[in-house]
Enzyme design. Structure first.
Site, PDB file in Angstrom:
ATOM      1  N   ASP A 218      -9.079  -6.449   2.383  1.00 23.74           N
ATOM      2  CA  ASP A 218      -8.012  -7.094   3.141  1.00 23.74           C
ATOM      3  C   ASP A 218      -7.075  -7.873   2.219  1.00 23.74           C
ATOM      4  O   ASP A 218      -5.853  -7.874   2.415  1.00 23.74           O
ATOM      5  CB  ASP A 218      -8.591  -8.056   4.188  1.00 23.74           C
ATOM      6  CG  ASP A 218      -9.197  -7.339   5.382  1.00 23.74           C
ATOM      7  OD1 ASP A 218      -8.743  -6.224   5.695  1.00 23.74           O
ATOM      8  OD2 ASP A 218     -10.127  -7.891   5.992  1.00 23.74           O
TER       9      ASP A 218
ATOM     10  N   LYS B 178     -18.355  -9.453   9.102  1.00 21.07           N
ATOM     11  CA  LYS B 178     -17.850  -9.630   7.744  1.00 21.07           C
ATOM     12  C   LYS B 178     -18.629 -10.654   6.931  1.00 21.07           C
ATOM     13  O   LYS B 178     -18.702 -10.543   5.699  1.00 21.07           O
ATOM     14  CB  LYS B 178     -16.364 -10.002   7.776  1.00 21.07           C
ATOM     15  CG  LYS B 178     -15.467  -8.865   8.267  1.00 21.07           C
ATOM     16  CD  LYS B 178     -14.001  -9.236   8.179  1.00 21.07           C
ATOM     17  CE  LYS B 178     -13.103  -8.098   8.619  1.00 21.07           C
ATOM     18  NZ  LYS B 178     -11.664  -8.429   8.465  1.00 21.07           N
TER      19      LYS B 178
END
Length: 279
Positions: free
Chosen positions: A109, A72
């Site tokens: 997210d 990420k």
């Protein structure tokens, strides 16, 4: 109608380890519901050391990627741009490829957490607690920046983690106070508790759930329910689970990669529930 090979589009989830990922189940269910028979979604075991080579080897048929740990943050230098949301937490879980080959990173997210809470009627809270201080905790802070009007208390295991969480709070505009993990039972009395720790970490807290708990957001989905979530639910508290988060963030990924909206939330959730039940 026969679809020409050149029209086929591809997407995938990358990470290490990746075999456990439910993303293929969710995305493929969405493609079927949307009638995208020429789309495919796979999973690939990719670590930081092989990420550059993987990206450079992708052809024009690729529409996007989902990223999990440890990629990420590692992917950011390899992109042409990132959204404000992704930049706010220095974490990208979604890469979308434009027709000209440009790679744009986003973080679904954060809005996924907000959407999962909103689905359960949580629009705003006056305070919250976070269990843990990893990458997911920073995303939780970013989500709370959108819905929490007061203090967030982060329960952590070290002074270094405490400092990191306070820094994230300053960056995201959230009032963060840190407390020692030994006092984590106190967190359970907050209007909203977000558990961001690995499996088994919060099991010892199950016995401290108050008689009238408010809302627990536990980001785990396998195994499920966690001991904490099971006790919370038994006492009548509202529980938002990791599958809720996974589905809501995947909905946003599908919409970005395919250009089709709305993505079929209920169909994707049912596919995820079925896959988990079969494990």
């Amino acid at each position: 109608m026969t679809v020409r090979a050149i029209d086929a589009r591809r997407a995938a989830v990358l990470g290490s380890p990746i075999a456990h990922s439910l993303s293929p189940v969710l995305h493929r269910a969405a493609y079927r519901e949307l009638g995208l028979a020429d789309w495919s979604y796979d999973r690939f075991e990719v670590g930081e050391e092989s990420l550059t080579g993987f990206l450079d080897g992708l052809g024009p048929e690729w529409a996007g990627l989902s990223l999990t740990m440890p990629l990420k943050r590692a992917v950011i230098p390899l992109l042409d741009g990132v959204t404000e949301t992704a930049a706010s937490v220095e974490a990208v879980n979604t890469v979308v490829f434009a027709g000209d080959g440009r790679r744009t990173g986003d973080n679904t997210d954060i809005p996924g957490m907000v959407a999962a809470l909103r689905e359960r009627g949580i629009e705003q809270v006056d305070s919250a607690a976070i269990l843990g201080a990893g990458a997911t905790a920073s995303s939780a802070l970013a989500a709370l920046a959108r819905i929490c009007t007061g203090e967030v208390v982060a329960y952590v295991r070290s002074a270094e983690r405490a400092a990191e969480m306070r820094q994230w709070g300053e960056r995201l505009g959230v009032e963060v106070r840190t407390a020692d993990w030994a006092d984590a039972a106190e967190a359970l009395r907050a209007p909203l508790v977000i558990a961001t720790t690995p499996a088994g970490t919060t099991d010892a807290l199950a016995g401290a759930v108050p008689e009238r708990p408010a809302t627990l957001f536990d980001v785990l989905y396998d195994p499920w329910p966690t001991d904490l979530a099971a006790r919370w639910s038994a006492y009548g508290g509202a529980v938002v689970g990791g599958l809720d988060l996974l589905v809501h963030q995947a909905v946003l990924q599908v919409e970005q990669m395919t250009g089709r909206a709305p993505a079929p939330l209920d169909v994707m959730r049912k596919a995820g529930e079925h896959a988990l039940a079969a494990r």
